[in-house]
Design an enzyme around this catalytic site. Structure first.
Site, short mmCIF file in Angstrom:
data_model
loop_
_atom_site.label_atom_id
_atom_site.label_comp_id
_atom_site.label_asym_id
_atom_site.label_seq_id
_atom_site.Cartn_x
_atom_site.Cartn_y
_atom_site.Cartn_z
N ARG A 1 0.85 -1.20 0.00
CA ARG A 1 0.00 0.00 0.00
C ARG A 1 0.88 1.24 0.00
O ARG A 1 0.63 2.21 -0.70
CB ARG A 1 -0.92 -0.01 1.21
CG ARG A 1 -2.25 -0.72 1.00
CD ARG A 1 -2.11 -2.13 0.43
NE ARG A 1 -3.36 -2.81 0.28
CZ ARG A 1 -3.93 -3.57 1.25
NH1 ARG A 1 -3.30 -3.78 2.40
NH2 ARG A 1 -5.09 -4.13 1.02
N ASP B 1 0.02 -6.38 -3.52
CA ASP B 1 -1.41 -6.15 -3.29
C ASP B 1 -1.98 -5.39 -4.49
O ASP B 1 -1.26 -5.11 -5.46
CB ASP B 1 -1.65 -5.39 -1.97
CG ASP B 1 -2.93 -5.86 -1.28
OD1 ASP B 1 -3.99 -5.77 -1.93
OD2 ASP B 1 -2.86 -6.33 -0.14
N HIS C 1 -6.44 -9.67 -4.25
CA HIS C 1 -5.42 -8.65 -3.99
C HIS C 1 -4.33 -8.68 -5.07
O HIS C 1 -3.14 -8.54 -4.77
CB HIS C 1 -4.82 -8.84 -2.59
CG HIS C 1 -5.77 -8.49 -1.48
ND1 HIS C 1 -6.04 -7.19 -1.13
CD2 HIS C 1 -6.53 -9.25 -0.67
CE1 HIS C 1 -6.91 -7.17 -0.13
NE2 HIS C 1 -7.24 -8.42 0.16
N ASP D 1 -6.82 -14.19 1.46
CA ASP D 1 -7.89 -13.40 2.09
C ASP D 1 -8.68 -12.61 1.05
O ASP D 1 -8.18 -12.32 -0.03
CB ASP D 1 -7.30 -12.43 3.13
CG ASP D 1 -6.34 -11.45 2.48
OD1 ASP D 1 -5.57 -11.88 1.59
OD2 ASP D 1 -6.34 -10.27 2.85
N GLU D 2 -9.89 -12.26 1.42
CA GLU D 2 -10.69 -11.28 0.69
C GLU D 2 -10.62 -11.45 -0.83
O GLU D 2 -10.29 -10.52 -1.54
CB GLU D 2 -10.24 -9.87 1.10
CG GLU D 2 -10.41 -9.61 2.57
CD GLU D 2 -9.90 -8.25 3.01
OE1 GLU D 2 -10.54 -7.64 3.87
OE2 GLU D 2 -8.85 -7.80 2.49
N TRP E 1 -7.19 -14.20 11.40
CA TRP E 1 -7.28 -12.74 11.54
C TRP E 1 -8.70 -12.27 11.83
O TRP E 1 -8.91 -11.28 12.51
CB TRP E 1 -6.70 -12.02 10.31
CG TRP E 1 -7.52 -12.10 9.06
CD1 TRP E 1 -7.60 -13.16 8.20
CD2 TRP E 1 -8.36 -11.08 8.49
NE1 TRP E 1 -8.43 -12.88 7.14
CE2 TRP E 1 -8.91 -11.60 7.29
CE3 TRP E 1 -8.70 -9.79 8.88
CZ2 TRP E 1 -9.78 -10.87 6.49
CZ3 TRP E 1 -9.56 -9.05 8.07
CH2 TRP E 1 -10.10 -9.59 6.89
N TYR F 1 -4.36 -5.72 15.26
CA TYR F 1 -4.28 -4.85 14.08
C TYR F 1 -3.81 -3.45 14.49
O TYR F 1 -4.60 -2.59 14.88
CB TYR F 1 -5.63 -4.83 13.34
CG TYR F 1 -5.69 -5.93 12.28
CD1 TYR F 1 -5.25 -7.22 12.58
CD2 TYR F 1 -6.12 -5.67 10.99
CE1 TYR F 1 -5.25 -8.22 11.63
CE2 TYR F 1 -6.13 -6.68 10.02
CZ TYR F 1 -5.70 -7.95 10.35
OH TYR F 1 -5.70 -8.94 9.40
N ASP G 1 -2.83 -1.13 12.75
CA ASP G 1 -3.17 0.01 11.87
C ASP G 1 -4.39 0.76 12.44
O ASP G 1 -4.74 1.82 11.94
CB ASP G 1 -3.44 -0.45 10.43
CG ASP G 1 -4.51 -1.52 10.30
OD1 ASP G 1 -4.74 -2.28 11.28
OD2 ASP G 1 -5.12 -1.62 9.22
N TRP H 1 -0.80 -2.81 8.56
CA TRP H 1 -1.24 -2.48 7.20
C TRP H 1 -1.00 -0.99 6.99
O TRP H 1 -1.11 -0.20 7.95
CB TRP H 1 -2.73 -2.81 7.03
CG TRP H 1 -3.05 -4.24 7.28
CD1 TRP H 1 -3.60 -4.79 8.40
CD2 TRP H 1 -2.79 -5.34 6.39
NE1 TRP H 1 -3.72 -6.15 8.25
CE2 TRP H 1 -3.23 -6.52 7.03
CE3 TRP H 1 -2.24 -5.45 5.11
CZ2 TRP H 1 -3.13 -7.78 6.45
CZ3 TRP H 1 -2.15 -6.70 4.53
CH2 TRP H 1 -2.59 -7.85 5.18
N THR H 2 -0.71 -0.60 5.74
CA THR H 2 -0.21 0.77 5.58
C THR H 2 -1.02 1.65 4.61
O THR H 2 -0.47 2.56 4.01
CB THR H 2 1.27 0.76 5.14
OG1 THR H 2 1.36 0.05 3.89
CG2 THR H 2 2.15 0.09 6.17
#
Ligand code: ACM
Ligand code: ZN
Length: 531
Positions: A160, A189, A265, A328-329, A395, A420, A422, A471-472
């Site tokens: 990110r 990502d 991702h 994930d996702e 997670w 997390y 972030d 996470w950024t």
């Protein structure tokens, strides 16, 4: 006579002066036994630290003692006593265990293995870090430490936002200071591809560049014009840089577990190879956040070829036993409408699209196994059935980890509610830089228990450890990353090192005050308040 009295008094003073050193550092050693004599040994700058001959790791450890304690490394010669000794042979089943003995013979750091010696050096370093002068009085004591968990991780997302090699090394230094031994590195990502693949030179060159990024949260998407920052975000790590970083981490007993997040991702990769997506694109390196519907096409044979090429080179660069492949996702809407994906589903006689993801996963596991590696994935990899040897990173709470442990799969616990980092760390959001949301105060990280009480003792053994994730999306610079990390990493490292009955938040915050002074000395940014 006067001279003799002076020498006697000076000697007495040096052995009995009240030292400030308490050995109460973070993570707290398991036991600190101060000698009732109240005597002190002296740690003097320029003193010799000896290490066993013909052991390159112990030589490196002696160099760390030089760097952190101001000592002079020297191979241990038989019969010659030195003031500080690094040795092996501590009897413990835990390779990371250490014992520091401070007595009239001097200062000895003994490890069950070389990593144990390294952790002992870190504990001594933190014990004396705030002491002034070239001579530091150390109370006679025996200090022992060993981590509760073998997996003590921290994740950094460099997709990110890109973070330069200099910061990655500093990040590794910070992990080492806290006894963390796994650096989970999120390298790819939707918003950027940061891993050089030599067989696919365009991938990192093009996939690592986005011309602009949304300012703030995704507010405004689909409701008029969002605000873009007009600042290109770019950068990737060459394999030469990565090899150097791998070695840097190894010297500090940190294994880098690289992550290539798939099959979702993947938009940065799709932007370079649109044929790998179900619709054929066009795709663009994503300038905003969230979950993208476009993922790798599960029915295109080129997809597996692409994954093999990428993971093949990844395995050449990263020696880690574990390779993280995300999972994930990854929405399945495109797969439902794609002819290739539906043909593959029929061919394999699958019941649903979740099993298409498992089909990819099983292929990836086989590929990794041929390279002597094992697979880690986010807990979504449970949905279509786990591949045989997969390790699950839980997670979305503890649930996925509990299910996996009951199936006798290994688990790493990193639930959002405790891990997390972030998220905001203070209730007053305006006192902090913009963050993704959420609220994860220091006390909540500290309270984490990685082994849920619903597991049996046998099942609990499948929990390898815990990690925090940075996470950024909204972390724009190295200083900002440090601020998010510290001091929450202090809390996480006590989760990783201490037994539950050794944890005490109040006592922890007292130790934290010294740690914060050390951060100031080392120039690290940190959140000065905590809740
Ligand atoms: C995740 O936070 N998407 C693993
Ligand atoms: Zn498809």
């Amino acid at each position: 006579m006067k001279k003799i009295i002076f020498v006697l008094v000076a000697t007495w003073m040096s052995f009995n002066s009240m030292a400030d050193v308490t050995y109460q550092v973070i993570p707290l050693p398991q036991s600190i036994k101060l000698d009732p004599s109240g005597k002190n040994a002296q740690l003097i700058k320029g003193q010799v630290v000896s290490y066993p001959a013909d052991n390159a790791e112990m030589k490196r450890n002696a160099q760390f003692a030089q760097e952190f304690l101001g000592l002079k490394p020297q191979v241990a010669a038989k019969k010659v006593k030195t003031p500080v000794n690094l040795t092996l042979g501590l009897q413990s089943e835990n390779p990371d265990a250490y014992q520091i003995t401070i007595d009239k013979k001097g200062i000895t750091i003994q490890g069950a293995s070389e990593s144990g010696v390294f952790y002992g050096i870190q504990t001594l370093r933190k014990s004396v870090a705030l002491e002034e002068g070239d001579t530091i009085s150390l109370p006679f004591a025996t200090i022992t430490g060993e981590p509760r968990f073998q997996y003590r991780g921290t994740m950094l997302d460099c997709a990110r936002h890109f973070f330069p090699v200099t910061f990655i090394k500093e990040f590794i230094d910070i992990l080492a200071l806290h006894g963390v031994n796994k650096f989970h590195w999120h390298l790819t990502d939707d918003q950027g591809w940061r891993f050089e693949v030599k067989a696919l030179p365009e991938l990192a060159k093009k996939g690592s560049y986005r011309p602009y990024t949304i300012i703030g949260s995704n507010v405004g998407l689909g409701q008029g014009d969002p605000i873009w920052d007009d600042t290109p975000e770019e950068g990737y790590y060459t394999q030469a840089e990565l090899r150097e970083i791998v070695q840097y981490a190894q010297e500090r007993y940190i294994t880098i577990i690289p992550e290539i997040d798939l099959p979702g991702h993947m938009v940065a990769a799709l932007s370079v190879y649109p044929n790998l997506g179900c619709t054929g694109g066009p795709y663009f390196v994503r300038p905003y956040w969230g979950v993208d519907p476009d993922v790798l096409c599960a029915g295109n044979p080129e997809t597996l070829k692409f994954i093999h090429t990428v993971l093949g080179e990844l395995c050449e660069v990263f020696p880690s036993k574990y390779i993280h492949v995300g999972g994930d996702e990854s929405p399945r809407d495109r797969w439902k409408k794609c002819e290739k994906c539906q043909n593959k589903k029929k061919e394999l006689q699958l019941d649903n699209e979740a099993q298409l993801q498992t089909y990819i996963l099983k292929d990836v596991e086989k590929f990794l196994s041929q390279h002597g590696r094992e697979l880690i994935g986010w807990d979504e990899i449970l949905e279509g059935g786990l591949s045989e040897g997969a390790t699950v990173m839980s997670w979305r709470g503890y649930k996925g980890g509990i299910t996996a442990a009951r199936l006798h799969h290994r688990v790493i616990m990193t639930p959002t509610d405790n891990c997390y980092i972030d998220y905001y760390q203070l209730k007053n959001q305006r006192a902090q830089p913009h963050a993704i949301g959420g609220y994860l105060p220091l006390s909540k990280v500290y309270a984490m228990e990685p082994i849920p009480s619903d597991l049996t003792e046998e099942e609990g053994k499948f929990i390898l450890g815990a990690q925090c994730n940075l996470w950024t999306e909204y972390v724009l610079s190295p200083k900002h990353a440090e601020y998010m990390l510290l001091p929450r990493l202090d809390a996480m490292c006590e989760v990783q090192w201490l037994q539950p009955d050794q944890k005490n938040f109040e006592a922890f915050t007292t130790r934290l005050a010294d740690m914060e002074k050390l951060y100031r000395k080392l120039g690290y940014s940190y959140c000065t308040a905590y809740e």
